[in-house]
Design a protein around this motif. Structure first.
Motif, PDB file in Angstrom:
ATOM      1  N   MET A   1      44.923  -1.515  30.973  1.00  0.00           N
ATOM      2  CA  MET A   1      43.684  -2.232  30.735  1.00  0.00           C
ATOM      3  C   MET A   1      43.138  -1.828  29.374  1.00  0.00           C
ATOM      4  O   MET A   1      43.026  -0.658  29.063  1.00  0.00           O
ATOM      5  N   ALA A   2      42.805  -2.808  28.577  1.00  0.00           N
ATOM      6  CA  ALA A   2      42.244  -2.562  27.256  1.00  0.00           C
ATOM      7  C   ALA A   2      40.836  -3.131  27.180  1.00  0.00           C
ATOM      8  O   ALA A   2      40.514  -4.107  27.859  1.00  0.00           O
ATOM      9  N   ASN A   3      39.995  -2.492  26.352  1.00  0.00           N
ATOM     10  CA  ASN A   3      38.683  -3.042  26.047  1.00  0.00           C
ATOM     11  C   ASN A   3      38.788  -3.839  24.766  1.00  0.00           C
ATOM     12  O   ASN A   3      39.342  -3.354  23.777  1.00  0.00           O
ATOM     13  N   ILE A   4      38.259  -5.053  24.765  1.00  0.00           N
ATOM     14  CA  ILE A   4      38.259  -5.911  23.591  1.00  0.00           C
ATOM     15  C   ILE A   4      36.797  -6.190  23.268  1.00  0.00           C
ATOM     16  O   ILE A   4      36.090  -6.827  24.050  1.00  0.00           O
ATOM     17  N   ASP A   5      36.332  -5.684  22.116  1.00  0.00           N
ATOM     18  CA  ASP A   5      34.919  -5.764  21.774  1.00  0.00           C
ATOM     19  C   ASP A   5      34.608  -6.952  20.879  1.00  0.00           C
ATOM     20  O   ASP A   5      35.403  -7.328  20.021  1.00  0.00           O
ATOM     21  N   ALA A   6      33.418  -7.509  21.073  1.00  0.00           N
ATOM     22  CA  ALA A   6      32.907  -8.526  20.162  1.00  0.00           C
ATOM     23  C   ALA A   6      32.744  -7.887  18.785  1.00  0.00           C
ATOM     24  O   ALA A   6      32.516  -6.678  18.674  1.00  0.00           O
ATOM     25  N   LEU A   7      32.860  -8.689  17.729  1.00  0.00           N
ATOM     26  CA  LEU A   7      32.700  -8.153  16.380  1.00  0.00           C
ATOM     27  C   LEU A   7      31.345  -7.491  16.188  1.00  0.00           C
ATOM     28  O   LEU A   7      31.215  -6.518  15.461  1.00  0.00           O
ATOM     29  N   ASP A   8      30.329  -8.013  16.852  1.00  0.00           N
ATOM     30  CA  ASP A   8      28.983  -7.469  16.701  1.00  0.00           C
ATOM     31  C   ASP A   8      28.551  -6.644  17.914  1.00  0.00           C
ATOM     32  O   ASP A   8      27.381  -6.544  18.219  1.00  0.00           O
ATOM     33  N   PHE A   9      29.544  -6.052  18.610  1.00  0.00           N
ATOM     34  CA  PHE A   9      29.240  -5.149  19.732  1.00  0.00           C
ATOM     35  C   PHE A   9      28.389  -4.020  19.179  1.00  0.00           C
ATOM     36  O   PHE A   9      28.750  -3.384  18.193  1.00  0.00           O
ATOM     37  N   GLN A  10      27.231  -3.783  19.778  1.00  0.00           N
ATOM     38  CA  GLN A  10      26.279  -2.844  19.196  1.00  0.00           C
ATOM     39  C   GLN A  10      25.764  -1.858  20.229  1.00  0.00           C
ATOM     40  O   GLN A  10      25.824  -2.093  21.429  1.00  0.00           O
ATOM     41  N   ASN A  11      25.220  -0.785  19.699  1.00  0.00           N
ATOM     42  CA  ASN A  11      24.519   0.156  20.560  1.00  0.00           C
ATOM     43  C   ASN A  11      23.212  -0.472  21.006  1.00  0.00           C
ATOM     44  O   ASN A  11      22.653  -1.324  20.305  1.00  0.00           O
ATOM     45  N   PRO A  12      22.695  -0.063  22.163  1.00  0.00           N
ATOM     46  CA  PRO A  12      21.530  -0.743  22.736  1.00  0.00           C
ATOM     47  C   PRO A  12      20.288  -0.709  21.856  1.00  0.00           C
ATOM     48  O   PRO A  12      19.493  -1.627  21.895  1.00  0.00           O
TER      49      PRO A  12
END
Length: 143
Positions: A1-12
């Motif tokens: 299983m891999a995590n695929i992040d949005a380009l703008d994945f951000q800290n809260p």
């Protein structure tokens, strides 16, 4: 299983909200897959702070492989907290392009701790080039 992040994945802390106590916010995040996503891979759209009441979610996708499905939900960052990775959509058929609204039977949910908005691949691998956009309606309740 891999995590695929949005380009703008951000800290809260960097995701704006409409303020506390009754001000609804809308988050829009998009992921375009650079490579195929396998079954059980997780698309992470955003990380949000805790004390959030999630009101509704909508998923938009391009046409995809036959039998491809996505779950849409949330996964808390704190391992001791409760996750619900298919709270909004469970095994939603995304083989054809469309707009998929959250399960009508699920009432708004309060997530007390920091969480990721996630979609989990199921049914069949999802082709490279897929564009998935999620729209999340939520309220920061600020405890």
């Amino acid at each position: 299983m891999a995590n695929i992040d949005a380009l703008d994945f951000q800290n809260p802390g960097s995701i704006p909200h409409g303020g506390t106590y009754g001000n609804q916010s809308v988050l829009v995040r998009e992921i375009t897959l650079d490579a195929q996503a396998s079954i059980a891979d997780v698309l992470r759209f955003a990380r949000l702070q805790g004390d959030v009441r999630i009101i509704d979610a909508i998923l938009f996708t391009d046409t995809n492989a036959a039998s491809a499905t996505l779950d849409l939900g949330y996964k808390t960052v704190d391992s001791g907290a409760t996750d619900d990775v298919d709270h909004f959509l469970a095994a939603e058929d995304v083989a054809t392009a469309g707009m998929f609204r959250a399960n009508a039977g699920n009432p708004p949910v309060v997530v007390p701790s920091e969480f990721d908005l996630v979609a989990t691949v199921g049914g069949a691998a999802i082709s490279a080039g897929l564009k998935a956009t999620v729209v999340l309606f939520y309220e920061f309740i600020g405890h």
